[in-house]
Write an enzyme that holds these catalytic residues in place. Structure first.
Site, PDB file in Angstrom:
ATOM      1  N   GLY A  11       0.863  -1.140   0.088  1.00 23.02           N
ATOM      2  CA  GLY A  11      -0.011   0.046   0.021  1.00 23.02           C
ATOM      3  C   GLY A  11       0.838   1.159  -0.080  1.00 23.02           C
ATOM      4  O   GLY A  11       2.135   1.311   0.166  1.00 23.02           O
ATOM      5  N   GLN A  12       0.090   2.459   0.120  1.00 20.26           N
ATOM      6  CA  GLN A  12       0.949   3.604  -0.252  1.00 20.26           C
ATOM      7  C   GLN A  12       1.758   3.933   1.025  1.00 20.26           C
ATOM      8  O   GLN A  12       3.157   4.352   1.081  1.00 20.26           O
ATOM      9  CB  GLN A  12       0.005   4.964  -0.536  1.00 20.26           C
ATOM     10  CG  GLN A  12      -0.900   5.324   0.503  1.00 20.26           C
ATOM     11  CD  GLN A  12      -1.502   6.595   0.120  1.00 20.26           C
ATOM     12  OE1 GLN A  12      -0.898   7.294  -0.504  1.00 20.26           O
ATOM     13  NE2 GLN A  12      -2.629   6.945   0.432  1.00 20.26           N
ATOM     14  N   ASP A  37      -3.690 -12.611   4.494  1.00 22.86           N
ATOM     15  CA  ASP A  37      -4.891 -12.118   4.421  1.00 22.86           C
ATOM     16  C   ASP A  37      -5.218 -11.891   6.015  1.00 22.86           C
ATOM     17  O   ASP A  37      -5.540 -12.972   6.722  1.00 22.86           O
ATOM     18  CB  ASP A  37      -5.899 -13.030   3.871  1.00 22.86           C
ATOM     19  CG  ASP A  37      -7.377 -12.452   3.930  1.00 22.86           C
ATOM     20  OD1 ASP A  37      -7.604 -11.495   4.757  1.00 22.86           O
ATOM     21  OD2 ASP A  37      -8.460 -12.828   3.247  1.00 22.86           O
ATOM     22  N   ILE A  38      -5.154 -11.006   6.498  1.00 26.50           N
ATOM     23  CA  ILE A  38      -5.352 -10.603   8.014  1.00 26.50           C
ATOM     24  C   ILE A  38      -6.682 -10.827   8.453  1.00 26.50           C
ATOM     25  O   ILE A  38      -7.045 -10.945   9.854  1.00 26.50           O
ATOM     26  CB  ILE A  38      -4.754  -9.137   8.578  1.00 26.50           C
ATOM     27  CG1 ILE A  38      -5.691  -8.013   8.065  1.00 26.50           C
ATOM     28  CG2 ILE A  38      -3.537  -8.944   8.221  1.00 26.50           C
ATOM     29  CD1 ILE A  38      -5.398  -6.669   8.564  1.00 26.50           C
ATOM     30  N   ALA A  61      -5.313  -2.139   5.352  1.00 29.37           N
ATOM     31  CA  ALA A  61      -6.496  -1.668   5.545  1.00 29.37           C
ATOM     32  C   ALA A  61      -7.261  -1.703   4.269  1.00 29.37           C
ATOM     33  O   ALA A  61      -6.860  -1.777   3.329  1.00 29.37           O
ATOM     34  CB  ALA A  61      -6.330  -0.178   5.960  1.00 29.37           C
ATOM     35  N   TYR A  62      -8.812  -1.656   4.673  1.00 32.98           N
ATOM     36  CA  TYR A  62      -9.631  -1.426   3.788  1.00 32.98           C
ATOM     37  C   TYR A  62      -9.904   0.073   3.665  1.00 32.98           C
ATOM     38  O   TYR A  62     -10.640   0.611   4.591  1.00 32.98           O
ATOM     39  CB  TYR A  62     -10.840  -2.305   3.842  1.00 32.98           C
ATOM     40  CG  TYR A  62     -12.214  -2.142   2.759  1.00 32.98           C
ATOM     41  CD1 TYR A  62     -12.094  -3.097   1.974  1.00 32.98           C
ATOM     42  CD2 TYR A  62     -12.702  -0.904   2.837  1.00 32.98           C
ATOM     43  CE1 TYR A  62     -13.453  -2.963   1.011  1.00 32.98           C
ATOM     44  CE2 TYR A  62     -13.626  -0.791   1.878  1.00 32.98           C
ATOM     45  CZ  TYR A  62     -14.227  -1.677   0.921  1.00 32.98           C
ATOM     46  OH  TYR A  62     -14.926  -1.364  -0.115  1.00 32.98           O
ATOM     47  N   THR A  63      -9.724   0.806   2.614  1.00 35.73           N
ATOM     48  CA  THR A  63      -9.398   2.056   2.628  1.00 35.73           C
ATOM     49  C   THR A  63     -10.568   2.900   1.995  1.00 35.73           C
ATOM     50  O   THR A  63     -10.329   4.121   1.587  1.00 35.73           O
ATOM     51  CB  THR A  63      -8.049   2.846   2.416  1.00 35.73           C
ATOM     52  OG1 THR A  63      -7.615   2.085   0.994  1.00 35.73           O
ATOM     53  CG2 THR A  63      -7.126   2.091   3.210  1.00 35.73           C
ATOM     54  N   ASP A 103      -8.310   9.381  10.983  1.00 35.45           N
ATOM     55  CA  ASP A 103      -8.958  10.628  11.606  1.00 35.45           C
ATOM     56  C   ASP A 103     -10.452  10.753  11.674  1.00 35.45           C
ATOM     57  O   ASP A 103     -11.198  11.116  12.112  1.00 35.45           O
ATOM     58  CB  ASP A 103      -8.776  11.843  11.021  1.00 35.45           C
ATOM     59  CG  ASP A 103      -8.991  11.939   9.330  1.00 35.45           C
ATOM     60  OD1 ASP A 103      -8.581  11.013   8.951  1.00 35.45           O
ATOM     61  OD2 ASP A 103      -9.257  12.849   8.704  1.00 35.45           O
ATOM     62  N   TYR A 126     -16.535   3.054   7.074  1.00 36.95           N
ATOM     63  CA  TYR A 126     -15.023   2.895   7.104  1.00 36.95           C
ATOM     64  C   TYR A 126     -14.639   3.432   8.287  1.00 36.95           C
ATOM     65  O   TYR A 126     -13.726   2.694   9.185  1.00 36.95           O
ATOM     66  CB  TYR A 126     -14.457   4.002   6.161  1.00 36.95           C
ATOM     67  CG  TYR A 126     -12.997   4.113   6.199  1.00 36.95           C
ATOM     68  CD1 TYR A 126     -11.974   2.941   6.180  1.00 36.95           C
ATOM     69  CD2 TYR A 126     -12.282   5.512   6.671  1.00 36.95           C
ATOM     70  CE1 TYR A 126     -10.562   3.339   6.230  1.00 36.95           C
ATOM     71  CE2 TYR A 126     -11.072   5.637   7.049  1.00 36.95           C
ATOM     72  CZ  TYR A 126     -10.451   4.502   6.693  1.00 36.95           C
ATOM     73  OH  TYR A 126      -8.862   4.930   6.735  1.00 36.95           O
TER      74      TYR A 126
END
Length: 298
Positions: A11-12, A37-38, A61-63, A103, A126
C-alpha cells in the site's frame, strides 16, 4: 536491527515503510494481501508465530470510504477483525503491535484539533470499522501503538493528489468540498515516524504504549488542498493551464459516506514522547506530483 512483520506492504504507506525499515538495516517480512490475509485468524496466527518477528506493523486496511458503505462485511473483516487477530497473536508471542488508524474515528467539531483522549464517534462504515479495530487491539493486548493519521498522500497507490492530477488531464475545472478540514499527511513522513516508534518500542524499558496522532501541517480544507496541488503542478511545468477549483459544500457533493467536517489532529503527544517533528506537507508535494507524471509517461 529489528525483525519486522509488515502487513499491507504494497500500500502507499506500506511501500514507504519497507524502504525506511530496510534503510535502517532492519529485516522485513513484507506481506501483501495475497501473502497474508489478516481477516483469516488461523493464517495470522501461523504467520506471526512462524515469523520470529520482534514486532508487527499493520499497514493493511480497507480504505475505500465510499465502497465500504456497500461492502460493510469486507470493511469490517479487514479493519476490525484483522487487527484483533494480529493483537491476539502479538500477545501470544509477547511482541508489540503498531497499527495505523484514521481521523475518521472522529465526527464532532470542537473548535480545536482532536486529541488522543477526545470522544470518538465515527459516522461512516469505514470510520466505524477502523474504530472497532482500535477497540479490539486495546482489548486483546497491552503492547500496542495505535497511530491515527489523516488525508494520506504519497508516491505509491491512489490518493487525493493523484486524483486531482488525473482530473486535470481531462477537465479545466473541478468541484471540491470546502467545508471539511483536516491535515494532509505525507506517506513517507508517516513511514519515517513509524520506523522511529518501532525502534523505541523495542527498547527494554519502553512503556509508552497507547494511541498517538501523526499528521502533516498546516491544516487545510479539501478545496484549498486541490488548489495547492494544481499550483505546484503548474509551477513545475507538469500542467500548462490554470485549473479552476469550484468550492462546494459537502451536502452538495454526491456521497454515500458521511465524512467528518473537522478531523484536524493534535500531534503534541507524539512529539513529546518520541521527539518526532511533524512534516509540512507542502515539502512532499514535489515527489508525489513528479512520481505521478513519471508513471504517466512510462
Amino acid at each position: 536491527m529489528a525483525r519486522v512483520l509488515l502487513t499491507g506492504a504494497y500500500g502507499q504507506v506500506g511501500k514507504e515503510l519497507e524502504v525506511c525499515l530496510l534503510n535502517s538495516e532492519d529485516e522485513v517480512i513484507s506481506c501483501d494481501h495475497k501473502a497474508l490475509d489478516i481477516s483469516q485468524e488461523d493464517r495470522v496466527l501461523s504467520a506471526v508465530t512462524e515469523s520470529g518477528a520482534d514486532i508487527i506493523i499493520n499497514a493493511a486496511a480497507y480504505t475505500n470510504v465510499e465502497k465500504a458503505e456497500d461492502e460493510r462485511v469486507k470493511a469490517y473483516e479487514v479493519n476490525a477483525y484483522g487487527p484483533k487477530y494480529l493483537a491476539k497473536a502479538a500477545k501470544l508471542v509477547d511482541i508489540p503491535l503498531i497499527h495505523i488508524s484514521t481521523d475518521y474515528v472522529f465526527s464532532s467539531e470542537n473548535g480545536r484539533p482532536h486529541r488522543e483522549d477526545d470522544t470518538v464517534e465515527a459516522q461512516c462504515v469505514y470510520g466505524k470499522s477502523k474504530l472497532e479495530g482500535e477497540e479490539n487491539i486495546i482489548a486483546c493486548c497491552s503492547k500496542y501503538l495505535i497511530v491515527r493519521s489523516s488525508w494520506i498522500f504519497g508516491r505509491y497507490g491512489n490518493n487525493f493528489v493523484k486524483t486531482m492530477l488525473r482530473l486535470a488531464g481531462k477537465y479545466d475545472a473541478v468541484s471540491v468540498v470546502s467545508d471539511q478540514k483536516g491535515n494532509p499527511t505525507p506517506a513517507r513522513a508517516l513511514a519515517e515516524a513509524l520506523c522511529i516508534m518501532t525502534h523505541e518500542a523495542l527498547k527494554p524499558d519502553f512503556k509508552d504504549y497507547g494511541i498517538y496522532h501523526f499528521a502533516g501541517n498546516p491544516a487545510i480544507t479539501w478545496d484549498e488542498f486541490a488548489r495547492s496541488v494544481f499550483k505546484y503542478a503548474k509551477l513545475a511545468g507538469f500542467i500548462q493551464k490554470d485549473m479552476v477549483v469550484k468550492s462546494i459544500l459537502a451536502k452538495d457533493y454526491p456521497s454515500k459516506a458521511v465524512r467528518p467536517y473537522d478531523s484536524r489532529l493534535d500531534t503534541n503527544k507524539i512529539n513529546e514522547v518520541f521527539k518526532i517533528d511533524l512534516p509540512d506537507w507542502h515539502d512532499y508535494l514535489p515527489e508525489t506530483v513528479g512520481e505521478f507524471f513519471d508513471e504517466q509517461n512510462n
